[in-house]
Design a protein around this motif. Structure first.
Motif, mmCIF file in Angstrom:
data_model
loop_
_atom_site.group_PDB
_atom_site.id
_atom_site.type_symbol
_atom_site.label_atom_id
_atom_site.label_comp_id
_atom_site.label_asym_id
_atom_site.label_seq_id
_atom_site.Cartn_x
_atom_site.Cartn_y
_atom_site.Cartn_z
ATOM 1 N N MET A 1 0.845 -1.171 0.000
ATOM 2 C CA MET A 1 0.000 0.000 0.000
ATOM 3 C C MET A 1 0.893 1.237 0.000
ATOM 4 S SD MET A 1 -2.767 1.584 0.036
ATOM 5 C CE MET A 1 -4.218 0.750 0.517
ATOM 6 N N ASP A 2 0.446 2.246 -0.698
ATOM 7 C CA ASP A 2 1.107 3.546 -0.670
ATOM 8 C C ASP A 2 0.087 4.601 -1.083
ATOM 9 O OD1 ASP A 2 0.953 3.527 -3.483
ATOM 10 O OD2 ASP A 2 2.980 2.760 -3.687
ATOM 11 N N ALA A 3 0.480 5.859 -1.058
ATOM 12 C CA ALA A 3 -0.454 6.957 -1.331
ATOM 13 C C ALA A 3 -1.047 6.864 -2.737
ATOM 14 C CB ALA A 3 0.234 8.304 -1.125
ATOM 15 N N SER A 4 -0.313 6.318 -3.684
ATOM 16 C CA SER A 4 -0.821 6.251 -5.057
ATOM 17 C C SER A 4 -1.995 5.285 -5.194
ATOM 18 C CB SER A 4 0.296 5.871 -6.028
ATOM 19 O OG SER A 4 0.699 4.532 -5.823
ATOM 20 N N ARG A 5 -2.117 4.316 -4.304
ATOM 21 C CA ARG A 5 -3.207 3.340 -4.369
ATOM 22 C C ARG A 5 -4.310 3.623 -3.353
ATOM 23 N NH1 ARG A 5 0.360 -1.811 -3.861
ATOM 24 N NH2 ARG A 5 -1.506 -2.525 -2.833
ATOM 25 N N LEU A 6 -4.075 4.577 -2.501
ATOM 26 C CA LEU A 6 -4.999 4.879 -1.418
ATOM 27 C C LEU A 6 -6.382 5.272 -1.926
ATOM 28 C CD1 LEU A 6 -5.217 5.155 1.659
ATOM 29 C CD2 LEU A 6 -4.328 7.459 1.434
ATOM 30 N N ALA A 7 -6.452 6.163 -2.882
ATOM 31 C CA ALA A 7 -7.744 6.636 -3.394
ATOM 32 C C ALA A 7 -8.564 5.491 -3.992
ATOM 33 C CB ALA A 7 -7.533 7.737 -4.427
ATOM 34 N N ALA A 8 -7.921 4.579 -4.688
ATOM 35 C CA ALA A 8 -8.636 3.450 -5.284
ATOM 36 C C ALA A 8 -9.268 2.576 -4.207
ATOM 37 C CB ALA A 8 -7.697 2.628 -6.154
ATOM 38 N N TYR A 9 -8.553 2.331 -3.128
ATOM 39 C CA TYR A 9 -9.120 1.546 -2.038
ATOM 40 C C TYR A 9 -10.293 2.280 -1.407
ATOM 41 C CZ TYR A 9 -5.582 -2.106 -1.864
ATOM 42 O OH TYR A 9 -4.801 -3.181 -2.147
ATOM 43 N N LEU A 10 -10.128 3.568 -1.163
ATOM 44 C CA LEU A 10 -11.178 4.338 -0.505
ATOM 45 C C LEU A 10 -12.409 4.509 -1.385
ATOM 46 C CD1 LEU A 10 -9.010 7.019 1.274
ATOM 47 C CD2 LEU A 10 -10.169 5.064 2.309
ATOM 48 N N ALA A 11 -12.262 4.372 -2.691
ATOM 49 C CA ALA A 11 -13.401 4.481 -3.606
ATOM 50 C C ALA A 11 -14.339 3.284 -3.504
ATOM 51 C CB ALA A 11 -12.906 4.639 -5.038
ATOM 52 N N ASP A 12 -13.846 2.181 -2.981
ATOM 53 C CA ASP A 12 -14.661 0.976 -2.833
ATOM 54 C C ASP A 12 -15.575 1.146 -1.614
ATOM 55 O OD1 ASP A 12 -15.692 -1.557 -2.192
ATOM 56 O OD2 ASP A 12 -13.890 -2.562 -2.923
ATOM 57 N N PRO A 13 -16.894 1.100 -1.808
ATOM 58 C CA PRO A 13 -17.806 1.316 -0.686
ATOM 59 C C PRO A 13 -17.680 0.268 0.424
ATOM 60 C CG PRO A 13 -19.032 0.785 -2.692
ATOM 61 C CD PRO A 13 -17.592 0.881 -3.063
ATOM 62 N N ALA A 14 -17.100 -0.870 0.130
ATOM 63 C CA ALA A 14 -16.914 -1.904 1.148
ATOM 64 C C ALA A 14 -15.724 -1.623 2.059
ATOM 65 C CB ALA A 14 -16.740 -3.262 0.478
ATOM 66 N N VAL A 15 -14.870 -0.674 1.678
ATOM 67 C CA VAL A 15 -13.677 -0.349 2.460
ATOM 68 C C VAL A 15 -14.010 0.782 3.422
ATOM 69 C CG1 VAL A 15 -11.311 0.530 2.349
ATOM 70 C CG2 VAL A 15 -12.117 -1.108 0.640
ATOM 71 N N LEU A 16 -13.878 0.504 4.705
ATOM 72 C CA LEU A 16 -14.176 1.503 5.728
ATOM 73 C C LEU A 16 -12.932 2.251 6.190
ATOM 74 C CD1 LEU A 16 -16.651 -0.583 7.898
ATOM 75 C CD2 LEU A 16 -17.180 1.075 6.092
ATOM 76 N N LEU A 40 5.485 11.094 3.759
ATOM 77 C CA LEU A 40 4.531 10.051 3.384
ATOM 78 C C LEU A 40 3.152 10.308 4.000
ATOM 79 C CD1 LEU A 40 6.901 6.990 3.747
ATOM 80 C CD2 LEU A 40 5.935 7.884 1.613
ATOM 81 N N THR A 41 3.139 10.835 5.209
ATOM 82 C CA THR A 41 1.871 11.156 5.854
ATOM 83 C C THR A 41 1.157 12.286 5.132
ATOM 84 O OG1 THR A 41 2.774 10.406 7.972
ATOM 85 C CG2 THR A 41 0.810 11.808 8.049
ATOM 86 N N VAL A 42 1.894 13.309 4.744
ATOM 87 C CA VAL A 42 1.304 14.421 3.987
ATOM 88 C C VAL A 42 0.738 13.908 2.669
ATOM 89 C CG1 VAL A 42 1.863 16.540 2.720
ATOM 90 C CG2 VAL A 42 2.659 16.240 5.067
ATOM 91 N N GLU A 43 1.477 13.059 1.977
ATOM 92 C CA GLU A 43 0.995 12.498 0.715
ATOM 93 C C GLU A 43 -0.293 11.702 0.930
ATOM 94 O OE1 GLU A 43 4.084 10.156 -1.045
ATOM 95 O OE2 GLU A 43 5.355 11.899 -1.427
ATOM 96 N N ALA A 44 -0.362 10.943 2.007
ATOM 97 C CA ALA A 44 -1.558 10.151 2.281
ATOM 98 C C ALA A 44 -2.753 11.047 2.585
ATOM 99 C CB ALA A 44 -1.298 9.200 3.449
#
Length: 53
Positions: A1-16, A40-44
């Motif tokens: 996991m990294d900031a570049s994939r974070l938005a894709a995970y959060l777009a899934d309604p099953a991911v809380l 890294l925290t700022v990027e996230a």
């Protein structure tokens, strides 16, 4: 996991939530690399903010 994939995970309604252990790895802590942890925290946070708009 990294900031570049974070938005894709959060777009899934099953991911809380998405963990953030990749922002402060044991290697970061052993080196005292708080500057990189901060970066890294700022990027996230920015990725989460973008995903909410």
């Amino acid at each position: 996991m990294d900031a570049s994939r974070l938005a894709a995970y959060l777009a899934d309604p099953a991911v809380l939530a998405v963990g953030g252990s990749w922002m402060a790895t044991p290697a970061h802590l052993e080196r005292g690399d708080y500057k990189d942890i901060r970066r890294l925290t700022v990027e996230a946070v920015e990725a989460v903010e973008r995903s909410m708009t």
